[in-house]
Design a protein around this motif. Structure first.
Motif, mmCIF file in Angstrom:
data_model
loop_
_atom_site.group_PDB
_atom_site.id
_atom_site.type_symbol
_atom_site.label_atom_id
_atom_site.label_comp_id
_atom_site.label_asym_id
_atom_site.label_seq_id
_atom_site.Cartn_x
_atom_site.Cartn_y
_atom_site.Cartn_z
ATOM 1 N N GLY A 1 -32.324 -1.648 2.214
ATOM 2 C CA GLY A 1 -33.581 -1.573 1.483
ATOM 3 C C GLY A 1 -33.833 -2.668 0.475
ATOM 4 N N PHE A 2 -32.911 -3.631 0.372
ATOM 5 C CA PHE A 2 -33.154 -4.784 -0.497
ATOM 6 C C PHE A 2 -32.385 -5.969 0.075
ATOM 7 C CE2 PHE A 2 -29.144 -5.173 -2.938
ATOM 8 C CZ PHE A 2 -28.551 -3.951 -2.654
ATOM 9 N N SER A 3 -32.685 -7.155 -0.411
ATOM 10 C CA SER A 3 -32.068 -8.364 0.116
ATOM 11 C C SER A 3 -30.691 -8.542 -0.510
ATOM 12 C CB SER A 3 -32.953 -9.573 -0.181
ATOM 13 O OG SER A 3 -32.390 -10.734 0.371
ATOM 14 N N PHE A 4 -29.685 -7.994 0.150
ATOM 15 C CA PHE A 4 -28.322 -7.921 -0.384
ATOM 16 C C PHE A 4 -27.814 -9.291 -0.831
ATOM 17 C CE2 PHE A 4 -24.216 -6.024 -0.865
ATOM 18 C CZ PHE A 4 -23.290 -6.936 -0.391
ATOM 19 N N SER A 5 -28.057 -10.313 -0.041
ATOM 20 C CA SER A 5 -27.508 -11.641 -0.333
ATOM 21 C C SER A 5 -28.152 -12.297 -1.554
ATOM 22 C CB SER A 5 -27.633 -12.551 0.884
ATOM 23 O OG SER A 5 -28.989 -12.711 1.235
ATOM 24 N N ASP A 6 -29.220 -11.718 -2.062
ATOM 25 C CA ASP A 6 -29.877 -12.263 -3.255
ATOM 26 C C ASP A 6 -29.337 -11.672 -4.550
ATOM 27 O OD1 ASP A 6 -33.202 -12.533 -1.783
ATOM 28 O OD2 ASP A 6 -31.518 -13.949 -1.834
ATOM 29 N N TYR A 7 -28.356 -10.768 -4.430
ATOM 30 C CA TYR A 7 -27.862 -10.047 -5.597
ATOM 31 C C TYR A 7 -26.372 -10.262 -5.796
ATOM 32 C CZ TYR A 7 -32.245 -7.559 -6.040
ATOM 33 O OH TYR A 7 -33.572 -7.245 -6.242
ATOM 34 N N SER A 8 -25.992 -10.413 -7.044
ATOM 35 C CA SER A 8 -24.589 -10.286 -7.408
ATOM 36 C C SER A 8 -24.220 -8.807 -7.352
ATOM 37 C CB SER A 8 -24.343 -10.828 -8.808
ATOM 38 O OG SER A 8 -24.569 -12.220 -8.849
ATOM 39 N N MET A 9 -22.963 -8.559 -7.004
ATOM 40 C CA MET A 9 -22.526 -7.187 -6.807
ATOM 41 C C MET A 9 -21.362 -6.844 -7.730
ATOM 42 S SD MET A 9 -24.613 -5.971 -4.618
ATOM 43 C CE MET A 9 -23.785 -4.404 -4.318
ATOM 44 N N TYR A 10 -21.255 -5.583 -8.028
ATOM 45 C CA TYR A 10 -20.299 -5.117 -9.032
ATOM 46 C C TYR A 10 -19.623 -3.834 -8.562
ATOM 47 C CZ TYR A 10 -23.061 -8.236 -11.864
ATOM 48 O OH TYR A 10 -23.705 -9.356 -12.346
ATOM 49 N N TRP A 11 -18.405 -3.664 -9.023
ATOM 50 C CA TRP A 11 -17.733 -2.373 -8.993
ATOM 51 C C TRP A 11 -17.514 -1.932 -10.426
ATOM 52 C CZ3 TRP A 11 -17.294 0.607 -4.866
ATOM 53 C CH2 TRP A 11 -17.309 0.025 -3.597
ATOM 54 N N LEU A 12 -17.831 -0.667 -10.662
ATOM 55 C CA LEU A 12 -17.604 -0.053 -11.967
ATOM 56 C C LEU A 12 -16.926 1.279 -11.732
ATOM 57 C CD1 LEU A 12 -20.959 -1.136 -11.960
ATOM 58 C CD2 LEU A 12 -20.165 -1.368 -14.295
ATOM 59 N N ARG A 13 -16.372 1.851 -12.782
ATOM 60 C CA ARG A 13 -15.736 3.151 -12.639
ATOM 61 C C ARG A 13 -15.880 3.950 -13.926
ATOM 62 N NH1 ARG A 13 -9.318 1.293 -12.323
ATOM 63 N NH2 ARG A 13 -9.078 0.748 -14.547
ATOM 64 N N GLN A 14 -15.791 5.240 -13.774
ATOM 65 C CA GLN A 14 -15.868 6.121 -14.932
ATOM 66 C C GLN A 14 -14.958 7.313 -14.713
ATOM 67 O OE1 GLN A 14 -19.827 7.452 -16.020
ATOM 68 N NE2 GLN A 14 -19.212 7.570 -18.156
ATOM 69 N N ALA A 15 -14.000 7.458 -15.601
ATOM 70 C CA ALA A 15 -13.111 8.602 -15.583
ATOM 71 C C ALA A 15 -13.729 9.718 -16.410
ATOM 72 C CB ALA A 15 -11.748 8.217 -16.140
ATOM 73 N N PRO A 16 -13.367 10.960 -16.145
ATOM 74 C CA PRO A 16 -13.935 12.084 -16.914
ATOM 75 C C PRO A 16 -13.723 11.895 -18.412
ATOM 76 C CG PRO A 16 -12.736 12.898 -15.018
ATOM 77 C CD PRO A 16 -12.468 11.420 -15.079
ATOM 78 N N GLY A 17 -14.806 12.031 -19.173
ATOM 79 C CA GLY A 17 -14.730 11.904 -20.615
ATOM 80 C C GLY A 17 -14.611 10.496 -21.140
ATOM 81 N N GLN A 18 -14.647 9.523 -20.225
ATOM 82 C CA GLN A 18 -14.507 8.119 -20.619
ATOM 83 C C GLN A 18 -15.825 7.375 -20.426
ATOM 84 O OE1 GLN A 18 -11.487 6.936 -21.859
ATOM 85 N NE2 GLN A 18 -10.838 9.078 -21.701
ATOM 86 N N GLU A 19 -15.919 6.223 -21.077
ATOM 87 C CA GLU A 19 -17.101 5.391 -20.906
ATOM 88 C C GLU A 19 -17.052 4.668 -19.562
ATOM 89 O OE1 GLU A 19 -18.047 4.386 -25.597
ATOM 90 O OE2 GLU A 19 -17.474 2.793 -24.219
#
Length: 129
Positions: free
Chosen positions: A26-44
């Motif tokens: 649904g969007f032009s994937f190659s035009d975007y930088s990509m990220y992985w993020l994570r969140q543990a319970p109770g954490q930022e």
């Protein structure tokens, strides 16, 4: 409609590996930088790593440097996170995200949800013996 869908999570023992995938549509994937993020319970929300539009010079949080590898396939419109030597502290819900800007986060500076244009729904990773 833009979509990001993570897969590949689950439960592993310390020291084992997992590979997360993130399929986009649904969007032009190659035009975007990509990220992985994570969140543990109770954490930022924690930044894991970033990769630019052409897949060069990914950047990683200190906590995962040398153990995690980000890659992307702009033909398949997919993002990957290879996680090796997993530790219990890696347990979290992992999210992939897209931004038209390339960013990485230094120690003490966390990501904000508004930094990203698109988000996945998240996938759980549990590292436990």
């Amino acid at each position: 409609e833009a979509r990001l869908v993570e897969s590949g999570g689950g439960w592993v023992q310390p020291g084992e590996s997992l590979r997360l995938s993130c399929a986009s549509a649904g969007f032009s994937f190659s035009d975007y930088s990509m990220y992985w993020l994570r969140q543990a319970p109770g954490q930022e929300l924690e930044w894991v790593g970033s990769i630019n539009r052409i897949g060069r010079r990914p950047r990683y949080a200190d906590s995962v440097e040398g153990r995690f590898t980000i890659s992307r396939d702009n033909v398949e419109n997919a993002l990957y996170l290879q996680m090796d030597s997993l530790k219990p502290d890696d347990s979290a819900t992992y999210y992939c995200a897209a931004s038209d800007l390339f960013r990485y986060y230094t120690s003490g500076v966390g990501p904000e949800k508004g930094d990203f244009d698109y988000w996945g729904q998240g996938i759980q990773v549990i590292v436990s013996s």
